[in-house]
Design a protein around this motif. Structure first.
Motif, PDB file in Angstrom:
ATOM      1  N   PHE A 198       0.801  -1.231   0.000  1.00 43.40           N
ATOM      2  CA  PHE A 198       0.000   0.000   0.000  1.00 43.40           C
ATOM      3  C   PHE A 198       0.837   1.286   0.000  1.00 43.40           C
ATOM      4  CE2 PHE A 198      -2.679  -2.838   2.932  1.00 43.40           C
ATOM      5  CZ  PHE A 198      -3.316  -3.432   1.855  1.00 43.40           C
ATOM      6  N   PHE A 199       2.104   1.177   0.410  1.00 44.92           N
ATOM      7  CA  PHE A 199       2.859   2.411   0.669  1.00 44.92           C
ATOM      8  C   PHE A 199       3.913   2.730  -0.386  1.00 44.92           C
ATOM      9  CE2 PHE A 199       1.525   0.608   4.808  1.00 44.92           C
ATOM     10  CZ  PHE A 199       0.511   1.519   5.045  1.00 44.92           C
ATOM     11  N   LEU A 200       4.011   1.871  -1.396  1.00 41.07           N
ATOM     12  CA  LEU A 200       4.913   2.140  -2.518  1.00 41.07           C
ATOM     13  C   LEU A 200       4.040   2.194  -3.778  1.00 41.07           C
ATOM     14  CD1 LEU A 200       7.783  -0.323  -1.509  1.00 41.07           C
ATOM     15  CD2 LEU A 200       7.886   2.183  -1.470  1.00 41.07           C
ATOM     16  N   ILE A 246      -7.944   2.562  -0.573  1.00 46.23           N
ATOM     17  CA  ILE A 246      -8.771   1.869   0.423  1.00 46.23           C
ATOM     18  C   ILE A 246      -8.037   0.586   0.822  1.00 46.23           C
ATOM     19  CG2 ILE A 246     -11.110   1.016   0.898  1.00 46.23           C
ATOM     20  CD1 ILE A 246     -11.183   3.860  -0.104  1.00 46.23           C
ATOM     21  N   PRO A 247      -7.161   0.636   1.825  1.00 43.80           N
ATOM     22  CA  PRO A 247      -6.295  -0.522   2.084  1.00 43.80           C
ATOM     23  C   PRO A 247      -7.008  -1.722   2.694  1.00 43.80           C
ATOM     24  CG  PRO A 247      -5.944   1.165   3.761  1.00 43.80           C
ATOM     25  CD  PRO A 247      -6.886   1.750   2.758  1.00 43.80           C
ATOM     26  N   GLY A 248      -8.150  -1.509   3.287  1.00 46.12           N
ATOM     27  CA  GLY A 248      -8.841  -2.616   3.958  1.00 46.12           C
ATOM     28  C   GLY A 248      -9.785  -3.392   3.048  1.00 46.12           C
ATOM     29  N   GLU A 249      -9.873  -2.979   1.783  1.00 47.92           N
ATOM     30  CA  GLU A 249     -10.757  -3.663   0.838  1.00 47.92           C
ATOM     31  C   GLU A 249      -9.910  -4.195  -0.324  1.00 47.92           C
ATOM     32  OE1 GLU A 249     -13.966  -3.893   1.749  1.00 47.92           O
ATOM     33  OE2 GLU A 249     -13.637  -2.557   3.439  1.00 47.92           O
ATOM     34  N   GLY A 250     -10.529  -5.004  -1.163  1.00 45.55           N
ATOM     35  CA  GLY A 250      -9.763  -5.549  -2.274  1.00 45.55           C
ATOM     36  C   GLY A 250     -10.638  -6.012  -3.414  1.00 45.55           C
ATOM     37  N   THR A 251     -10.005  -6.144  -4.597  1.00 46.30           N
ATOM     38  CA  THR A 251     -10.655  -6.842  -5.715  1.00 46.30           C
ATOM     39  C   THR A 251      -9.892  -8.141  -5.885  1.00 46.30           C
ATOM     40  OG1 THR A 251      -9.239  -6.039  -7.512  1.00 46.30           O
ATOM     41  CG2 THR A 251     -11.073  -4.627  -6.859  1.00 46.30           C
ATOM     42  N   PHE A 252     -10.609  -9.239  -6.108  1.00 40.98           N
ATOM     43  CA  PHE A 252      -9.983 -10.565  -6.127  1.00 40.98           C
ATOM     44  C   PHE A 252     -10.210 -11.223  -7.481  1.00 40.98           C
ATOM     45  CE2 PHE A 252      -8.661 -10.855  -1.765  1.00 40.98           C
ATOM     46  CZ  PHE A 252      -9.324  -9.771  -1.232  1.00 40.98           C
ATOM     47  N   HIS A 253      -9.109 -11.456  -8.161  1.00 42.93           N
ATOM     48  CA  HIS A 253      -9.201 -11.992  -9.512  1.00 42.93           C
ATOM     49  C   HIS A 253      -9.501 -13.486  -9.485  1.00 42.93           C
ATOM     50  CE1 HIS A 253      -7.813 -13.360 -13.491  1.00 42.93           C
ATOM     51  NE2 HIS A 253      -8.364 -12.217 -13.858  1.00 42.93           N
ATOM     52  N   GLN A 254     -10.567 -13.838 -10.203  1.00 44.58           N
ATOM     53  CA  GLN A 254     -10.892 -15.251 -10.367  1.00 44.58           C
ATOM     54  C   GLN A 254     -10.270 -15.732 -11.673  1.00 44.58           C
ATOM     55  OE1 GLN A 254     -15.398 -15.696  -9.562  1.00 44.58           O
ATOM     56  NE2 GLN A 254     -15.066 -13.527  -9.959  1.00 44.58           N
ATOM     57  N   PHE A 255      -9.806 -16.927 -11.651  1.00 44.38           N
ATOM     58  CA  PHE A 255      -9.187 -17.527 -12.830  1.00 44.38           C
ATOM     59  C   PHE A 255     -10.226 -17.668 -13.950  1.00 44.38           C
ATOM     60  CE2 PHE A 255      -7.806 -21.184 -15.343  1.00 44.38           C
ATOM     61  CZ  PHE A 255      -6.498 -20.830 -15.605  1.00 44.38           C
ATOM     62  N   HIS A 256      -9.880 -17.192 -15.142  1.00 44.47           N
ATOM     63  CA  HIS A 256     -10.843 -17.328 -16.239  1.00 44.47           C
ATOM     64  C   HIS A 256     -10.176 -17.385 -17.605  1.00 44.47           C
ATOM     65  CE1 HIS A 256     -10.630 -13.082 -17.724  1.00 44.47           C
ATOM     66  NE2 HIS A 256     -10.142 -12.918 -16.522  1.00 44.47           N
ATOM     67  N   GLY A 257      -8.863 -17.622 -17.582  1.00 38.64           N
ATOM     68  CA  GLY A 257      -8.186 -17.696 -18.877  1.00 38.64           C
ATOM     69  C   GLY A 257      -7.955 -16.351 -19.520  1.00 38.64           C
ATOM     70  N   GLY A 258      -7.767 -15.310 -18.716  1.00 34.81           N
ATOM     71  CA  GLY A 258      -7.463 -13.980 -19.255  1.00 34.81           C
ATOM     72  C   GLY A 258      -6.080 -13.959 -19.898  1.00 34.81           C
ATOM     73  N   VAL A 259      -5.854 -12.922 -20.693  1.00 34.95           N
ATOM     74  CA  VAL A 259      -4.621 -12.884 -21.489  1.00 34.95           C
ATOM     75  C   VAL A 259      -3.365 -12.905 -20.618  1.00 34.95           C
ATOM     76  CG1 VAL A 259      -3.411 -11.658 -23.331  1.00 34.95           C
ATOM     77  CG2 VAL A 259      -5.883 -11.520 -23.189  1.00 34.95           C
ATOM     78  N   THR A 260      -3.372 -12.131 -19.536  1.00 36.98           N
ATOM     79  CA  THR A 260      -2.149 -12.038 -18.731  1.00 36.98           C
ATOM     80  C   THR A 260      -2.236 -12.795 -17.419  1.00 36.98           C
ATOM     81  OG1 THR A 260      -2.904 -10.038 -17.650  1.00 36.98           O
ATOM     82  CG2 THR A 260      -1.587  -9.759 -19.654  1.00 36.98           C
ATOM     83  N   THR A 261      -3.353 -13.430 -17.152  1.00 37.09           N
ATOM     84  CA  THR A 261      -3.518 -14.036 -15.829  1.00 37.09           C
ATOM     85  C   THR A 261      -3.678 -15.548 -15.877  1.00 37.09           C
ATOM     86  OG1 THR A 261      -5.855 -13.462 -15.982  1.00 37.09           O
ATOM     87  CG2 THR A 261      -4.448 -11.999 -14.687  1.00 37.09           C
ATOM     88  N   GLY A 262      -3.009 -16.174 -16.817  1.00 33.28           N
ATOM     89  CA  GLY A 262      -2.946 -17.628 -16.763  1.00 33.28           C
ATOM     90  C   GLY A 262      -3.633 -18.346 -17.897  1.00 33.28           C
ATOM     91  N   GLY A 263      -4.227 -17.608 -18.821  1.00 33.64           N
ATOM     92  CA  GLY A 263      -4.969 -18.263 -19.884  1.00 33.64           C
ATOM     93  C   GLY A 263      -4.124 -18.617 -21.099  1.00 33.64           C
ATOM     94  N   GLU A 264      -2.887 -18.183 -21.072  1.00 31.88           N
ATOM     95  CA  GLU A 264      -2.031 -18.416 -22.243  1.00 31.88           C
ATOM     96  C   GLU A 264      -0.753 -19.140 -21.803  1.00 31.88           C
ATOM     97  OE1 GLU A 264      -2.884 -17.481 -25.240  1.00 31.88           O
ATOM     98  OE2 GLU A 264      -4.373 -15.886 -25.008  1.00 31.88           O
ATOM     99  N   GLU A 265      -0.134 -19.796 -22.768  1.00 32.36           N
ATOM    100  CA  GLU A 265       1.165 -20.420 -22.505  1.00 32.36           C
ATOM    101  C   GLU A 265       2.163 -19.333 -22.094  1.00 32.36           C
ATOM    102  OE1 GLU A 265       1.947 -23.637 -22.501  1.00 32.36           O
ATOM    103  OE2 GLU A 265      -0.128 -24.137 -23.028  1.00 32.36           O
ATOM    104  N   GLN A 294      -5.328  -7.460   7.684  1.00 36.94           N
ATOM    105  CA  GLN A 294      -4.180  -6.885   8.391  1.00 36.94           C
ATOM    106  C   GLN A 294      -2.847  -7.495   7.998  1.00 36.94           C
ATOM    107  OE1 GLN A 294      -4.404  -5.781  12.390  1.00 36.94           O
ATOM    108  NE2 GLN A 294      -6.356  -4.751  12.142  1.00 36.94           N
ATOM    109  N   LYS A 295      -2.874  -8.763   7.558  1.00 39.99           N
ATOM    110  CA  LYS A 295      -1.583  -9.352   7.167  1.00 39.99           C
ATOM    111  C   LYS A 295      -1.013  -8.628   5.954  1.00 39.99           C
ATOM    112  CE  LYS A 295      -3.505 -13.213   4.540  1.00 39.99           C
ATOM    113  NZ  LYS A 295      -3.596 -14.661   4.386  1.00 39.99           N
ATOM    114  N   PHE A 296      -1.898  -8.088   5.105  1.00 42.77           N
ATOM    115  CA  PHE A 296      -1.406  -7.358   3.942  1.00 42.77           C
ATOM    116  C   PHE A 296      -0.904  -5.962   4.333  1.00 42.77           C
ATOM    117  CE2 PHE A 296      -4.081 -10.652   2.123  1.00 42.77           C
ATOM    118  CZ  PHE A 296      -3.214 -11.176   1.180  1.00 42.77           C
ATOM    119  N   LEU A 297      -1.499  -5.408   5.386  1.00 42.28           N
ATOM    120  CA  LEU A 297      -0.980  -4.129   5.891  1.00 42.28           C
ATOM    121  C   LEU A 297       0.408  -4.357   6.490  1.00 42.28           C
ATOM    122  CD1 LEU A 297      -1.626  -1.120   6.496  1.00 42.28           C
ATOM    123  CD2 LEU A 297      -2.407  -1.846   8.741  1.00 42.28           C
ATOM    124  N   HIS A 298       0.543  -5.443   7.212  1.00 42.11           N
ATOM    125  CA  HIS A 298       1.828  -5.796   7.814  1.00 42.11           C
ATOM    126  C   HIS A 298       2.882  -6.004   6.721  1.00 42.11           C
ATOM    127  CE1 HIS A 298       4.689  -8.467   9.998  1.00 42.11           C
ATOM    128  NE2 HIS A 298       4.413  -7.619  10.955  1.00 42.11           N
TER     129      HIS A 298
END
Lengths: 329, 329
Positions: free
Chosen positions: A192-194, A246-265, A306-310
């Protein structure tokens, strides 16, 4: 909770009020993930907000794998669904179209409909804009699983692993437990701080959206290349705007074969990233770098976050040559 | 100041026998030091009880047109009548209470308080407390700590131009020894709406002990326990206690006995149930580099408390729970 959400989704015909916030969400070839994201945007799941506070604009680019029509018919009155025929393989036109439909004073962009949210996202975006009217409010990003999905996919991570993970936390009952089964996404890995390189849930005043002329349509690579990073940077660096995280909230990516998130070799992905960087260089005349902002932080910190804040605090201390406190266990 | 020019915020500062410290505190409340605010937005109501060491009020015009000074003859040894007199002078919709005029603040306190009032009119905004010097000052007398040593410390920094340097010569206060992510016992720089102060009956005249006894703890918890109160903590800001021989912040024979009588009065008034405020804080504001060490400390302590409570199956924020139960009744 799921039952209550279903009842909520079948309520229609109530009068409409102009919302404060419009959330634009782009979907392509990810029906199951988009449905989860929409559940996480419902007022049963989102805390302390009502349907009059915000609207959700879902723009789905046509594919052979669309969101179930029954599910669409059951959407609550503050969710508006648009299906588009898209001839180019980029989400840019869909997101700009969605923003055009937005009625709110603030427009929140979620370019990847596969990203579920924690229960305080909408409330805190509204608070952020209320505290500082001229603000860019961003929510940090995570990947489900203990490693980035583009890495874990090679060791067997996939749709079934993810379903099992979500079952293990009883989602959607306790939304903050998403933090228990996730890791920072690459763009938020510095904590959060960089400086971060993007946000997949970024909210801006309507006027700023117009001043920036939306997402830049020149980013025409498949999936949009660095289009989301480009928008994040241009929004954060716009003169006179305050960045709110908003450090206490998040968006969580679900696997779906996206271009940069695991769907390609791996090799295909590497080549794609290189092409995206090259396109950015051509369009902006320099390499992409994360914007350096002086953010205000806002929100409560759930036990699970909190572990992510830590972690973030440790990252920051190490960046200054200091020793972080013991690791979070 | 005409009604049309009514400030948004009135900050009460009480002084007694601390001319030099009060002057430095008031400087930190001036627009020359506070960032992003104008004289029209807030006023500082300074009330001094007469002593052999009165403050030199001739410096006030140099600090700006938003300072109002009142000197009172007070026969009792408590600041309570002075505080209530100050409340009568306040014109702001929100009020800040600094019961001890020896507390310097960091440069965005006023700006963030005004922003937090926009988040909610029920915001109860709390600035964490610190002591100048390496240990709590009440232990330091025997180590040779005094006003002169403290002034040398202050002079070693550039605090007038960068108030955040105060963090580099300070230690966390006894009022929140485990940081600000845990229940806080009291706050010497707290802000709430004028109507919230009215609801708690302003300063309770029963606190007749020297220095007011535990009046500040009583008011802190009373404000925090108003059901509508929204607890906001400013993690990147601070109030810094300067050494001045105050009742509980200096070392002398009988200190423990005096503190025991303060505690006894508090427990009597709260039916034996006085404790730190166990409501979940909303964090708000930037965290500058020099404040990061205290964030790391707070996160570390919070993590330990979280583990302890989880093991016992206890709730982290019991007062939130109790208030919710009372609301349901």
């Amino acid at each position: 909770m799921l039952e209550r959400i279903k009842r909520l989704f079948s309520r229609t015909g109530e009068p409409e009020v102009r919302p404060i916030l419009s959330i634009v969400m782009v979907v392509y070839d990810m029906p199951a993930q988009a449905q989860n994201t929409l559940i996480s945007l419902s007022t049963e799941y989102q805390q302390d907000v009502s349907m009059d506070d915000f609207e959700v604009i879902v723009v789905e680019n046509e594919s052979s794998n669309l969101i179930n029509s029954q599910f669409i018919e059951s959407l609550p009155r503050n969710v508006h669904y648009y299906k588009r025929k898209e001839t180019q393989p980029t989400p840019v036109h869909a997101i700009n179209f969605g923003a055009l439909m937005a009625k709110g004073d603030y427009i929140c962009l979620m370019i990847d409909g596969a990203r579920m949210l924690t229960p305080g996202v909408v409330k805190n975006i509204l608070l952020g804009h209320r505290a500082v009217e001229q603000s860019v409010v961003s929510v940090p990003g995570y990947h489900l699983g203990d490693k980035l999905q583009q890495e874990s996919v090679s060791s067997g991570y996939g749709l079934e692993t993810e379903r099992e993970l979500m079952r293990s936390i009883g989602w959607p009952e306790e939304g903050y437990r998403l933090f228990d089964i996730a890791c920072f996404s690459g763009s938020s890995a510095s904590g959060f701080f960089l400086p971060n390189s993007e946000s997949n849930c970024i909210s801006v005043p309507r006027q700023l959206w117009h001043d920036l002329e939306g997402y830049d349509v020149q980013f025409d690579l498949r999936g949009g290349g660095l289009i989301n990073l480009d928008f994040y940077r241009r929004a954060c660096e716009y003169p006179g705007l305050q960045h709110v995280i908003i450090p206490g909230e998040g968006t969580f990516h679900q696997f779906h074969g996206g271009v940069t998130t695991g769907g390609e070799e791996r090799e295909v992905r590497a080549a794609y990233i290189e092409a995206s960087k090259q396109q950015y260089r051509e369009l902006r005349g320099k390499d992409y770098s994360s914007p350096v902002t002086h953010p205000i932080y806002l929100g409560q910190l759930s036990e699970q976050s909190q572990k992510f804040l830590h972690f973030s605090s440790g990252k920051w201390l190490r960046s200054r040559g200091k020793k972080p406190l013991e690791e979070f266990n | 100041m005409a009604d049309s020019a009514r400030p948004l915020l009135s900050v009460i500062v009480i002084g007694y026998k601390m001319p030099k410290q009060l002057a430095q505190t008031l400087y930190t409340l001036s627009t020359a030091y506070q960032q992003g605010v104008t004289e029209q937005e807030y006023e500082v109501v300074v009330v001094e009880n007469t002593s052999s060491e009165d403050f030199d009020e001739s410096i006030l015009p140099g600090l700006g047109g938003n300072f109002r000074f009142f000197r009172r003859d007070e026969r009792s040894h408590t600041p309570v009548p002075a505080i209530n007199f100050a409340f009568e002078q306040c014109r702001g919709q929100a009020i800040g209470l600094m019961i001890d005029g020896a507390r310097m603040v960091t440069p965005r306190v006023i700006q963030y308080v005004l922003m937090s009032q926009r988040i909610s009119p029920d915001s109860f905004t709390v600035v964490p407390g610190y002591h100048l010097g390496e240990q709590g000052q009440h232990f330091n007398v025997s180590n040779g700590y005094d006003e002169e040593v403290e002034q040398q410390l202050l002079d070693s920094t550039n605090w007038k131009d960068n108030g955040y340097e105060l963090f580099s010569i300070a230690d966390i206060s006894g009022a929140n020894p485990n940081g600000y992510l845990q229940p806080i016992m009291e706050c010497n720089c707290m802000f709430a709406s004028a109507s919230s102060f009215e609801r708690i009956g302003f300063a309770d005249e029963r606190f007749t002990f020297r220095g007011g006894g535990a009046i500040n703890l009583h008011m802190f918890r009373s404000l925090g326990m108003l059901p509508a109160s929204k607890l906001i903590v400013l993690p990147g800001e601070g109030s810094f206690h300067q050494f001045h021989g105050g009742v509980t912040t200096s070392e002398y024979d009988g200190l423990e006995r005096e503190r025991a009588s303060h505690r006894a009065q508090l427990q009597e008034l709260w039916g034996g149930e006085f404790h730190s405020l166990r409501r979940e804080p909303v964090l708000f504001g930037a965290i500058t580099p020099l404040a990061q060490d205290y964030l790391a400390f707070s996160v570390d302590r919070s993590k330990k408390r979280y583990k302890r409570f989880k093991a016992r199956g206890d709730r982290l924020w019991e007062d939130d729970n109790q208030l919710a139960m009372e609301f349901r009744k």
